[in-house]
Design an enzyme around this catalytic site. Structure first.
Site, PDB file in Angstrom:
ATOM      1  CE  LYS A 138       0.740   1.939   3.293  1.00  0.00           C
ATOM      2  NZ  LYS A 138       2.039   2.506   3.790  1.00  0.00           N
ATOM      3  CE1 TYR A 223      -1.534  -0.121   7.755  1.00  0.00           C
ATOM      4  CE2 TYR A 223      -0.487   1.912   7.033  1.00  0.00           C
ATOM      5  CZ  TYR A 223      -0.467   0.534   7.180  1.00  0.00           C
ATOM      6  OH  TYR A 223       0.619  -0.179   6.739  1.00  0.00           O
TER       7      TYR A 223
HETATM    8  P1  NAD Z   1      12.465   1.850   1.786  1.00  0.00           P
HETATM    9  O1  NAD Z   1      12.887   3.202   1.357  1.00  0.00           O
HETATM   10  O2  NAD Z   1      12.997   1.327   3.068  1.00  0.00           O
HETATM   11  O3  NAD Z   1      12.799   0.780   0.653  1.00  0.00           O
HETATM   12  C1  NAD Z   1      12.550   1.041  -0.706  1.00  0.00           C
HETATM   13  C2  NAD Z   1      13.399   0.101  -1.533  1.00  0.00           C
HETATM   14  O4  NAD Z   1      13.184   0.413  -2.917  1.00  0.00           O
HETATM   15  C3  NAD Z   1      14.907   0.235  -1.270  1.00  0.00           C
HETATM   16  O5  NAD Z   1      15.489  -1.023  -1.220  1.00  0.00           O
HETATM   17  C4  NAD Z   1      15.396   1.007  -2.485  1.00  0.00           C
HETATM   18  O6  NAD Z   1      16.742   0.676  -2.820  1.00  0.00           O
HETATM   19  C5  NAD Z   1      14.459   0.492  -3.562  1.00  0.00           C
HETATM   20  N1  NAD Z   1      14.362   1.386  -4.718  1.00  0.00           N
HETATM   21  C6  NAD Z   1      14.405   0.978  -5.997  1.00  0.00           C
HETATM   22  N2  NAD Z   1      14.308   2.005  -6.825  1.00  0.00           N
HETATM   23  C7  NAD Z   1      14.207   3.109  -6.066  1.00  0.00           C
HETATM   24  C8  NAD Z   1      14.085   4.480  -6.362  1.00  0.00           C
HETATM   25  N3  NAD Z   1      14.032   4.940  -7.619  1.00  0.00           N
HETATM   26  N4  NAD Z   1      14.008   5.351  -5.325  1.00  0.00           N
HETATM   27  C9  NAD Z   1      14.016   4.917  -4.044  1.00  0.00           C
HETATM   28  N5  NAD Z   1      14.141   3.606  -3.712  1.00  0.00           N
HETATM   29  C10 NAD Z   1      14.238   2.706  -4.709  1.00  0.00           C
HETATM   30  O7  NAD Z   1      10.865   1.847   1.811  1.00  0.00           O
HETATM   31  P2  NAD Z   1       9.930   0.843   2.589  1.00  0.00           P
HETATM   32  O8  NAD Z   1       9.622   1.403   3.930  1.00  0.00           O
HETATM   33  O9  NAD Z   1      10.463  -0.516   2.509  1.00  0.00           O
HETATM   34  O10 NAD Z   1       8.572   0.985   1.743  1.00  0.00           O
HETATM   35  C11 NAD Z   1       8.369   0.278   0.532  1.00  0.00           C
HETATM   36  C12 NAD Z   1       6.863   0.179   0.257  1.00  0.00           C
HETATM   37  O11 NAD Z   1       6.256  -0.534   1.329  1.00  0.00           O
HETATM   38  C13 NAD Z   1       6.138   1.515   0.188  1.00  0.00           C
HETATM   39  O12 NAD Z   1       5.143   1.451  -0.805  1.00  0.00           O
HETATM   40  C14 NAD Z   1       5.495   1.681   1.543  1.00  0.00           C
HETATM   41  O13 NAD Z   1       4.303   2.437   1.519  1.00  0.00           O
HETATM   42  C15 NAD Z   1       5.200   0.239   1.902  1.00  0.00           C
HETATM   43  N6  NAD Z   1       5.202   0.016   3.362  1.00  0.00           N
HETATM   44  C16 NAD Z   1       4.178  -0.691   3.903  1.00  0.00           C
HETATM   45  C17 NAD Z   1       4.173  -0.938   5.262  1.00  0.00           C
HETATM   46  C18 NAD Z   1       3.085  -1.784   5.862  1.00  0.00           C
HETATM   47  O14 NAD Z   1       2.968  -1.820   7.082  1.00  0.00           O
HETATM   48  N7  NAD Z   1       2.311  -2.475   5.043  1.00  0.00           N
HETATM   49  C19 NAD Z   1       5.191  -0.445   6.079  1.00  0.00           C
HETATM   50  C20 NAD Z   1       6.240   0.256   5.490  1.00  0.00           C
HETATM   51  C21 NAD Z   1       6.238   0.486   4.116  1.00  0.00           C
END
Ligand code: NAD
Length: 368
Positions: A138, A223
């Site tokens: 999401k 949420y």
């Molecule tokens: P994050 O920044 O920690 O990780 C993002 C990943 O994408 C990294 O590994 C990064 O290297 C990669 N990536 C690839 N191309 C990229 C670009 N062009 N720019 C930036 N990063 C790039 O983020 P996250 O917290 O892991 O979030 C990822 C997704 O998960 C989001 O959509 C977020 O909304 C969702 N999320 C959901 C929950 C949940 O509880 N369901 C919690 C956190 C995040």
């Protein structure tokens, strides 16, 4: 406490334990019936950031019907670390350029898209074209139009699409849905819901308009929006919203704090909030004609606390991501629809677009 209140309370506790017992019995029956000779579906994670590293990969180790079979990463150093930690063979490791050849890999059944929001659409569509089922984090995408394209791509590939709405697998949330639907406290009348946090590092993608598609609302306000939708079982009919920015530099490209109201067709009203500027907003409270129920903290990975006008709501803690992934595996194995399909993500994006429109125009927005 009056005798009537006491008797109501005893009856309520019986109802609660009856509900919890049913959940437990149903899940053990499901576990027996759905072993499928031990077949576990292979998941490939796309994007190995915070969520994949700290929640999803560990959760996969706790699932009954899934296994971490592959990874897709743009960071070569992560390949070796993940391969060693999780025993992932080299042939199941992809980067963003080689990703499409995942089509030839029979080890991978499901692609789990865990990338910045703007990338969800591209990788969902590429995964569907490669013949894989898709679980997408999401918010589903940055616009309702993108959600529609993702749904169409999965449908034309004959593959399932689900959105990572983990709370819809969490027992306190499920119990609250039951309390609302069965009108245990009478007709639901009002919901007060909010989720926010104080965001750190000003350089992260969450604070950039293009990758994030929005700020607190897209990230965590969703949420509270979801909770209102699954408690009522309805779509909002009228939305009215305002935004406050106390730090226009940090929040130049995305929203900081939003409060919004929603009116549902049955007459339920919701007062919602989200923020990237402060702590302490993580709850919902649902008020009905004869009582209330709610969760606070409401949306954390663990430690959810439930309370009602008749007493505490308590369920065993589960790994929400493991439950979500196991459920999707079951949907695939039994060819049934997920309770959180792409259409669920699309409905949220339609409401989110209405919230932004209300902020832009300074008027209430009616949804069709
Ligand atoms: P994050 O920044 O920690 O990780 C993002 C990943 O994408 C990294 O590994 C990064 O290297 C990669 N990536 C690839 N191309 C990229 C670009 N062009 N720019 C930036 N990063 C790039 O983020 P996250 O917290 O892991 O979030 C990822 C997704 O998960 C989001 O959509 C977020 O909304 C969702 N999320 C959901 C929950 C949940 O509880 N369901 C919690 C956190 C995040």
């Amino acid at each position: 406490m009056s005798e009537k209140t006491l008797s109501n309370r005893r009856q309520f506790l019986r109802q609660l334990s009856g509900g919890a017992g049913l959940v437990a019995a149903a899940s053990s029956r499901t576990a027996l019936a759905d072993n499928h000779g031990g077949k576990k579906l292979g998941y490939a994670l796309v994007g190995l950031g915070g969520l994949s590293t700290n929640q999803i990969a560990p959760a996969l180790q706790k699932t009954k019907h899934c296994r971490l079979a592959g990874i897709v990463t743009g960071t070569p150093e992560k390949e070796k670390i993940w391969a060693e930690k999780y025993g992932i063979p080299e042939k199941n490791i992809y980067n963003y350029e080689t990703f499409d050849s995942i089509a030839d890999n029979a080890d991978i059944d499901v692609v789990y898209v865990v990338l910045p929001n703007s990338m969800h659409k591209e990788y969902t569509i590429r995964a569907a074209k490669a013949g894989k089922h898709v679980l997408c984090e999401k918010p589903m995408a940055n616009s309702a139009e993108d959600c529609e394209a993702m749904i169409a791509a999965c449908r034309s590939a004959g593959k399932k699409l689900a959105i990572g709405y983990r709370c819809q697998f969490e027992p306190h949330h499920l119990e609250c849905i039951r309390l609302a639907r069965e009108k245990t406290f009478g007709d639901l009348k009002m919901i007060d819901a909010g989720f926010g946090f104080r965001i750190g590092n000003p350089d992260q993608w969450r604070l950039k308009g293009a990758p994030a598609g929005g700020g607190a609302l897209m990230d965590v306000g969703i949420y509270a929006l979801q909770a209102c939708r699954y408690l009522t079982g309805e779509e909002p009919a009228v939305i009215s919203a305002t935004e406050t920015k106390t730090d226009p530099v940090k929040f130049k490209e995305v929203d900081e704090t939003i409060v919004w109201s929603m009116t549902f067709p049955s007459g339920v009203v919701a007062a919602c909030s989200t923020t990237y500027a402060f702590r302490g907003v993580n709850r919902f409270k649902a008020s009905s004609t004869n009582g209330w129920f709610g969760l606070e903290p409401g949306y954390s990975y663990g430690g959810i606390k439930g309370e009602t006008s008749e007493g505490e709501l308590r369920f065993e803690e589960i790994d929400q991501f493991a439950a979500e992934m196991d459920d999707f595996a079951q949907c695939i194995l039994h060819n049934r629809e997920s309770r959180v399909p792409g259409e669920e993500g699309l409905k949220d994006l339609r409401a989110i677009e209405a919230i932004y429109k209300s902020i832009r125009t300074g008027t209430s927005v009616r949804l069709g």
